[in-house]
Design a protein around this motif. Structure first.
Motif, PDB file in Angstrom:
ATOM      1  N   VAL A  62      -4.766 -14.796 -27.065  1.00  0.00           N
ATOM      2  CA  VAL A  62      -4.419 -15.053 -28.465  1.00  0.00           C
ATOM      3  C   VAL A  62      -5.536 -15.865 -29.113  1.00  0.00           C
ATOM      4  O   VAL A  62      -6.393 -16.441 -28.422  1.00  0.00           O
ATOM      5  N   LYS A  63      -5.526 -15.925 -30.426  1.00  0.00           N
ATOM      6  CA  LYS A  63      -6.501 -16.747 -31.125  1.00  0.00           C
ATOM      7  C   LYS A  63      -6.277 -18.218 -30.778  1.00  0.00           C
ATOM      8  O   LYS A  63      -5.150 -18.625 -30.480  1.00  0.00           O
ATOM      9  N   PRO A  64      -7.308 -19.024 -30.828  1.00  0.00           N
ATOM     10  CA  PRO A  64      -7.186 -20.424 -30.387  1.00  0.00           C
ATOM     11  C   PRO A  64      -6.143 -21.221 -31.163  1.00  0.00           C
ATOM     12  O   PRO A  64      -5.521 -22.127 -30.608  1.00  0.00           O
TER      13      PRO A  64
ATOM     14  N   TYR B  39     -12.471 -11.195 -20.860  1.00  0.00           N
ATOM     15  CA  TYR B  39     -13.290 -12.386 -20.683  1.00  0.00           C
ATOM     16  C   TYR B  39     -14.242 -12.560 -21.864  1.00  0.00           C
ATOM     17  O   TYR B  39     -14.446 -13.680 -22.347  1.00  0.00           O
ATOM     18  N   SER B  40     -14.796 -11.452 -22.350  1.00  0.00           N
ATOM     19  CA  SER B  40     -15.746 -11.551 -23.459  1.00  0.00           C
ATOM     20  C   SER B  40     -15.080 -12.070 -24.725  1.00  0.00           C
ATOM     21  O   SER B  40     -15.710 -12.745 -25.539  1.00  0.00           O
ATOM     22  N   TYR B  41     -13.779 -11.767 -24.911  1.00  0.00           N
ATOM     23  CA  TYR B  41     -13.077 -12.258 -26.095  1.00  0.00           C
ATOM     24  C   TYR B  41     -12.922 -13.778 -26.042  1.00  0.00           C
ATOM     25  O   TYR B  41     -12.945 -14.444 -27.076  1.00  0.00           O
ATOM     26  N   GLU B  42     -12.772 -14.302 -24.838  1.00  0.00           N
ATOM     27  CA  GLU B  42     -12.732 -15.757 -24.697  1.00  0.00           C
ATOM     28  C   GLU B  42     -14.081 -16.369 -25.091  1.00  0.00           C
ATOM     29  O   GLU B  42     -14.133 -17.409 -25.748  1.00  0.00           O
ATOM     30  N   LYS B  43     -15.142 -15.712 -24.687  1.00  0.00           N
ATOM     31  CA  LYS B  43     -16.482 -16.217 -24.976  1.00  0.00           C
ATOM     32  C   LYS B  43     -16.871 -16.026 -26.433  1.00  0.00           C
ATOM     33  O   LYS B  43     -17.401 -16.931 -27.088  1.00  0.00           O
ATOM     34  N   LEU B  44     -16.623 -14.818 -26.968  1.00  0.00           N
ATOM     35  CA  LEU B  44     -17.085 -14.479 -28.314  1.00  0.00           C
ATOM     36  C   LEU B  44     -16.231 -15.101 -29.413  1.00  0.00           C
ATOM     37  O   LEU B  44     -16.741 -15.523 -30.447  1.00  0.00           O
ATOM     38  N   HIS B  45     -14.910 -15.133 -29.186  1.00  0.00           N
ATOM     39  CA  HIS B  45     -14.001 -15.544 -30.259  1.00  0.00           C
ATOM     40  C   HIS B  45     -13.192 -16.792 -29.933  1.00  0.00           C
ATOM     41  O   HIS B  45     -12.390 -17.223 -30.768  1.00  0.00           O
ATOM     42  N   GLY B  46     -13.376 -17.346 -28.761  1.00  0.00           N
ATOM     43  CA  GLY B  46     -12.602 -18.523 -28.386  1.00  0.00           C
ATOM     44  C   GLY B  46     -11.145 -18.214 -28.105  1.00  0.00           C
ATOM     45  O   GLY B  46     -10.294 -19.110 -28.163  1.00  0.00           O
ATOM     46  N   PHE B  47     -10.840 -16.937 -27.823  1.00  0.00           N
ATOM     47  CA  PHE B  47      -9.457 -16.573 -27.542  1.00  0.00           C
ATOM     48  C   PHE B  47      -8.937 -17.384 -26.350  1.00  0.00           C
ATOM     49  O   PHE B  47      -9.684 -17.743 -25.441  1.00  0.00           O
ATOM     50  N   ARG B  48      -7.657 -17.658 -26.392  1.00  0.00           N
ATOM     51  CA  ARG B  48      -7.000 -18.451 -25.361  1.00  0.00           C
ATOM     52  C   ARG B  48      -6.121 -17.558 -24.489  1.00  0.00           C
ATOM     53  O   ARG B  48      -5.384 -16.711 -24.982  1.00  0.00           O
ATOM     54  N   ARG B  49      -6.184 -17.771 -23.181  1.00  0.00           N
ATOM     55  CA  ARG B  49      -5.440 -16.937 -22.244  1.00  0.00           C
ATOM     56  C   ARG B  49      -4.010 -17.433 -22.105  1.00  0.00           C
ATOM     57  O   ARG B  49      -3.761 -18.591 -21.778  1.00  0.00           O
ATOM     58  N   VAL B  50      -3.053 -16.538 -22.349  1.00  0.00           N
ATOM     59  CA  VAL B  50      -1.637 -16.864 -22.200  1.00  0.00           C
ATOM     60  C   VAL B  50      -1.153 -16.499 -20.793  1.00  0.00           C
ATOM     61  O   VAL B  50      -0.359 -17.215 -20.186  1.00  0.00           O
ATOM     62  N   ALA B  51      -1.626 -15.380 -20.284  1.00  0.00           N
ATOM     63  CA  ALA B  51      -1.230 -14.921 -18.947  1.00  0.00           C
ATOM     64  C   ALA B  51      -2.289 -13.985 -18.417  1.00  0.00           C
ATOM     65  O   ALA B  51      -3.057 -13.389 -19.181  1.00  0.00           O
ATOM     66  N   ASP B  52      -2.342 -13.852 -17.096  1.00  0.00           N
ATOM     67  CA  ASP B  52      -3.238 -12.872 -16.485  1.00  0.00           C
ATOM     68  C   ASP B  52      -2.588 -12.351 -15.214  1.00  0.00           C
ATOM     69  O   ASP B  52      -1.474 -12.756 -14.860  1.00  0.00           O
ATOM     70  N   THR B  53      -3.264 -11.447 -14.545  1.00  0.00           N
ATOM     71  CA  THR B  53      -2.678 -10.831 -13.356  1.00  0.00           C
ATOM     72  C   THR B  53      -3.032 -11.582 -12.073  1.00  0.00           C
ATOM     73  O   THR B  53      -3.115 -10.994 -10.986  1.00  0.00           O
TER      74      THR B  53
END
Length: 344
Positions: A136-138, A211-225
């Motif tokens: 999600v967005k930060p 991963y690139s969305y975290e780097k490029l846009h500062g997206f925050r991870r809510v869940a992963d596998t």
């Protein structure tokens, strides 16, 4: 193609048409929109020829290409040819059904429904865990899966691997993944744009794009596998055509042993595999970022025999929760029937 897409994919990969603006779908694959191609290296010696499918653009599959390039398959007596089967679970099945490949890795959930419907595939090895995320967005107030109730999740295909996986996670969190959230499909390279423009509240995607969305846009991870209901679970497993296995058991045992060695090596040397990935496939991330991505996957964990059987059984139980698998299907029975104890 968007500017972001040019960042994520090299011109060479774009020319091959691996990611199309219309998204990666089974229909597109059937129509030849995805440019499938084979890769093989010159090998000397009396080796067993075998075609393995793989998802070339997926970060988690890069050890397969690395293992071929570095001669690890040849070390195990195999003359391997890699067939790029696309980024859709349906094209994975197509590759084996049409004999473009005999075996190869794919997401566990992608195998299970076609097998339930009668596709003759045996599962024989689990390679790693963790390669998909919900972001999600930060500034978003979404912090847990339950916060996604009433929200829109962007993904790249109506039945993308990320949608299938996180539908299971949502169901286990108490939400109905079909009615409590809205799934919206965007072109493969524009899923993040949907969130940035407010057309979706979250994005479900696989690495290295997530991963690139975290780097490029500062997206925050809510869940992963790798977390929550997926903690200590297998993500990708290797399957083989049933009739091929019956006629070539030794070859598949060699594939399992080679992949075990390749993934053990990757766990200890993610930087070397990342360097091969960076130089050969040019996915658009820096070498440092690719190393970090590969180091995050659980290549040090392996699933064979009873451990794999358990994962397959749980996989069927998971997909029954979301209605993908028929209510009458017995997870224990089908898992026991299709799982090979390859090193027994």
């Amino acid at each position: 193609m968007s500017q972001q897409s040019e960042t994520m994919l090299s011109r060479g990969l774009s020319r091959r048409g691996l990611i199309k603006a219309a998204g990666v779908t089974a229909i597109a694959a059937t129509a030849g929109v995805i440019g499938a191609r084979s890769t093989r290296y010159a090998i000397a010696g009396n080796l067993i020829p075998i075609k393995l499918e793989w998802t070339e653009v997926a970060a988690c599959h890069s050890p397969v290409g690395f293992g071929l390039a570095k001669g690890i398959y040849a070390k195990h007596g195999l003359d391997v040819e890699l067939f790029y089967q696309g980024a859709s679970g349906q094209t994975l099945i197509q590759a084996l059904a049409t004999r473009k490949a005999e075996a190869g890795p794919g997401l566990l959930y992608d195998w299970l429904k076609p097998i339930e419907q009668g596709f003759d595939v045996r599962l024989f090895a689990g390679s790693h865990g963790g390669c998909q995320s919900i972001l999600v967005k930060p500034e978003s107030d979404i912090t847990t899966l339950t916060d996604l109730k009433g929200k829109t999740i962007g993904t790249f295909d109506v039945m993308s691997p990320s949608r299938v996986a996180f539908s299971v996670a949502l169901a286990k969190a108490g939400l109905n993944p079909e009615t409590d959230v809205t799934w919206k499909v965007f072109p493969f390279d524009l899923v993040a744009e949907g969130v940035l423009k407010g057309e979706a509240d979250a994005v479900a995607h696989m690495d290295p794009w997530a991963y690139s969305y975290e780097k490029l846009h500062g997206f925050r991870r809510v869940a992963d596998t790798q977390t929550g209901s997926f903690k200590d679970r297998v993500c990708c497993v290797l399957g083989v055509n049933g009739d091929y296995y019956e006629a070539n058991r030794d070859a598949i045992k060699r594939v399992a042993a080679a992949n075990l060695e390749i993934h053990q090596y990757t766990a200890k040397h993610p930087d070397e595999v990342a360097k091969w990935y960076f130089d050969t496939l040019k996915p658009g991330l820096s070498l440092e970022d690719l190393t970090e991505v590969l180091a995050a996957f659980t290549y040090h964990d392996h699933w064979f025999g009873k451990d794999l059987l358990k994962e397959v059984r749980i996989g069927y139980e998971d997909l029954k929760l979301t209605g993908v698998i028929d209510a009458s299907t017995d997870p224990e029975e089908i898992a026991s029937r299709i799982t090979i104890d390859i090193f027994a």
